[in-house]
Design a protein around this motif. Structure first.
Motif, PDB file in Angstrom:
ATOM      1  N   LEU A 102     -28.680 -12.250  13.642  1.00 41.05           N
ATOM      2  CA  LEU A 102     -29.694 -12.943  14.426  1.00 41.05           C
ATOM      3  C   LEU A 102     -30.622 -13.687  13.486  1.00 41.05           C
ATOM      4  O   LEU A 102     -30.988 -13.183  12.420  1.00 41.05           O
ATOM      5  CB  LEU A 102     -30.503 -11.954  15.271  1.00 41.05           C
ATOM      6  CG  LEU A 102     -29.708 -11.044  16.226  1.00 41.05           C
ATOM      7  CD1 LEU A 102     -30.637 -10.047  16.889  1.00 41.05           C
ATOM      8  CD2 LEU A 102     -28.970 -11.872  17.262  1.00 41.05           C
ATOM      9  N   GLU A 103     -30.994 -14.888  13.890  1.00 40.30           N
ATOM     10  CA  GLU A 103     -31.941 -15.696  13.128  1.00 40.30           C
ATOM     11  C   GLU A 103     -32.915 -16.351  14.098  1.00 40.30           C
ATOM     12  O   GLU A 103     -32.505 -17.010  15.055  1.00 40.30           O
ATOM     13  CB  GLU A 103     -31.222 -16.780  12.300  1.00 40.30           C
ATOM     14  CG  GLU A 103     -30.351 -16.222  11.179  1.00 40.30           C
ATOM     15  CD  GLU A 103     -29.731 -17.323  10.336  1.00 40.30           C
ATOM     16  OE1 GLU A 103     -30.019 -18.503  10.623  1.00 40.30           O
ATOM     17  OE2 GLU A 103     -28.979 -17.005   9.413  1.00 40.30           O
ATOM     18  N   ASN A 104     -34.181 -16.141  13.859  1.00 42.80           N
ATOM     19  CA  ASN A 104     -35.226 -16.709  14.705  1.00 42.80           C
ATOM     20  C   ASN A 104     -36.240 -17.446  13.847  1.00 42.80           C
ATOM     21  O   ASN A 104     -36.662 -16.940  12.800  1.00 42.80           O
ATOM     22  CB  ASN A 104     -35.947 -15.608  15.496  1.00 42.80           C
ATOM     23  CG  ASN A 104     -35.027 -14.929  16.490  1.00 42.80           C
ATOM     24  OD1 ASN A 104     -34.178 -15.571  17.084  1.00 42.80           O
ATOM     25  ND2 ASN A 104     -35.191 -13.626  16.660  1.00 42.80           N
ATOM     26  N   THR A 105     -36.589 -18.645  14.276  1.00 38.75           N
ATOM     27  CA  THR A 105     -37.599 -19.450  13.582  1.00 38.75           C
ATOM     28  C   THR A 105     -38.564 -20.014  14.614  1.00 38.75           C
ATOM     29  O   THR A 105     -38.144 -20.632  15.592  1.00 38.75           O
ATOM     30  CB  THR A 105     -36.957 -20.599  12.787  1.00 38.75           C
ATOM     31  OG1 THR A 105     -36.032 -20.059  11.848  1.00 38.75           O
ATOM     32  CG2 THR A 105     -38.020 -21.389  12.045  1.00 38.75           C
ATOM     33  N   THR A 106     -39.833 -19.781  14.397  1.00 39.51           N
ATOM     34  CA  THR A 106     -40.868 -20.243  15.323  1.00 39.51           C
ATOM     35  C   THR A 106     -41.929 -20.997  14.542  1.00 39.51           C
ATOM     36  O   THR A 106     -42.406 -20.517  13.505  1.00 39.51           O
ATOM     37  CB  THR A 106     -41.521 -19.066  16.064  1.00 39.51           C
ATOM     38  OG1 THR A 106     -40.499 -18.339  16.766  1.00 39.51           O
ATOM     39  CG2 THR A 106     -42.555 -19.559  17.057  1.00 39.51           C
ATOM     40  N   GLU A 151     -46.460 -19.920  12.144  1.00 40.66           N
ATOM     41  CA  GLU A 151     -45.084 -20.122  11.705  1.00 40.66           C
ATOM     42  C   GLU A 151     -44.485 -18.762  11.376  1.00 40.66           C
ATOM     43  O   GLU A 151     -45.106 -17.936  10.693  1.00 40.66           O
ATOM     44  CB  GLU A 151     -45.036 -21.019  10.469  1.00 40.66           C
ATOM     45  CG  GLU A 151     -43.624 -21.332  10.002  1.00 40.66           C
ATOM     46  CD  GLU A 151     -43.606 -22.329   8.863  1.00 40.66           C
ATOM     47  OE1 GLU A 151     -42.523 -22.563   8.296  1.00 40.66           O
ATOM     48  OE2 GLU A 151     -44.687 -22.874   8.536  1.00 40.66           O
ATOM     49  N   GLU A 153     -40.560 -16.485  10.773  1.00 38.16           N
ATOM     50  CA  GLU A 153     -39.110 -16.473  10.609  1.00 38.16           C
ATOM     51  C   GLU A 153     -38.628 -15.027  10.577  1.00 38.16           C
ATOM     52  O   GLU A 153     -39.302 -14.150  10.034  1.00 38.16           O
ATOM     53  CB  GLU A 153     -38.698 -17.180   9.306  1.00 38.16           C
ATOM     54  CG  GLU A 153     -38.993 -18.670   9.281  1.00 38.16           C
ATOM     55  CD  GLU A 153     -38.519 -19.328   8.000  1.00 38.16           C
ATOM     56  OE1 GLU A 153     -37.932 -18.602   7.159  1.00 38.16           O
ATOM     57  OE2 GLU A 153     -38.723 -20.541   7.848  1.00 38.16           O
ATOM     58  N   GLY A 154     -37.487 -14.771  11.178  1.00 40.69           N
ATOM     59  CA  GLY A 154     -36.894 -13.443  11.170  1.00 40.69           C
ATOM     60  C   GLY A 154     -35.375 -13.535  11.207  1.00 40.69           C
ATOM     61  O   GLY A 154     -34.809 -14.468  11.785  1.00 40.69           O
ATOM     62  N   SER A 155     -34.736 -12.575  10.575  1.00 40.56           N
ATOM     63  CA  SER A 155     -33.273 -12.571  10.537  1.00 40.56           C
ATOM     64  C   SER A 155     -32.776 -11.135  10.459  1.00 40.56           C
ATOM     65  O   SER A 155     -33.434 -10.262   9.896  1.00 40.56           O
ATOM     66  CB  SER A 155     -32.760 -13.370   9.331  1.00 40.56           C
ATOM     67  OG  SER A 155     -33.192 -12.785   8.119  1.00 40.56           O
TER      68      SER A 155
END
Length: 250
Positions: A102-106, A151, A153-155
């Motif tokens: 999983l990769e999330n970028t906000t 900002e 980010e998570g993975s």
């Protein structure tokens, strides 16, 4: 009489050392020896064992019909060697292949600007210069601005694979015919013991004709795989470090 602070602090440390020393004495007595295998015991007599209790439908009694080979309430027409009562054995095929990525970028930003003037306020705008010592500009009487941004980010990248077989024992038969099973396997390689524990609830219909069942068909599944011995001992932090990790607030 109140003891000095040094004695009050050293008391728990000494007690922890004595408790650790008891385990250390057993380990010292087994230096150079292979870790002993656990004895085969009845799982229902182990400490912490609790019979499974779940909502069950009303049991359907088996009744015999004259001139008929079928019995109402029976779960099969022919008798087979599959596990069905307490003490029977069946083989669990453990096949766990879990992979997740999983990769999330906000990213968010916002800028606000508000401005207002007071060129004419019922003729009293001139008095503002007398009230405010620094003077005032009516054309720029009110001005506000704000800026915010965030900002993140998570993975997640995880891969797990476990493929093996283990024999389990039926420890309980539920009112609806489902079986509670539990199996444990120990393998000693040199000075390391690998343990595999499987427990859960299975339906007799999910047991294959060769008396095996896949781990994905076990309800309330509990599968544990680990080890104990020299390698596992080296990988674990020392007792003192574990105690300090719990006690220290920083």
């Amino acid at each position: 009489m109140r003891l000095p602070l040094a004695f009050r602090l050293t008391g728990p440390v000494v007690l922890a050392s004595l408790l650790a020393g008891c385990g250390a004495a057993d380990r010292l007595a087994n230096v150079g020896k292979q870790p002993a295998l656990s004895a085969i015991e009845n799982p229902t007599t182990q400490a912490g064992y609790k019979p499974v209790q779940m909502p069950m439908p009303e049991p359907m009694p088996v009744s015999y019909q004259p001139n008929s080979l079928w019995r109402s309430g029976a779960r099969g027409f022919f008798k087979d060697p599959r596990a069905r009562q307490v003490g029977d054995l069946l083989t669990v095929k453990v096949d766990i292949t879990d992979s997740a990525k999983l990769e999330n970028t906000t990213k968010r930003s916002r800028t606000n600007t508000e401005a207002a003037n007071l060129d004419n306020v019922l003729g009293y705008e001139g008095y503002l210069k007398k009230i405010l010592p620094g003077g005032v500009d009516p054309s720029n009487a009110v001005k506000a601005g704000s800026t915010s941004s965030s900002e993140g980010e998570g993975s997640v990248d995880r891969k797990e694979t476990l493929v093996t077989n283990v024999a389990a024992v039926v420890t309980q038969v539920l009112p609806n015919g489902s079986l509670v099973i539990e199996g444990k396997q120990e393998i000693r390689v040199n000075f390391e013991i690998r343990e595999l524990i499987v427990a859960g609830i299975v339906r007799t219909e999910d047991i294959d004709s060769d008396n095996t069942i896949e781990s994905e068909k076990i309800a309330q599944a509990r599968i544990a795989y680990g080890g104990r011995g020299q390698i596992t001992d080296v990988q674990q932090p020392r007792y003192g470090q574990q105690v300090m990790d719990v006690l220290l607030p920083f």
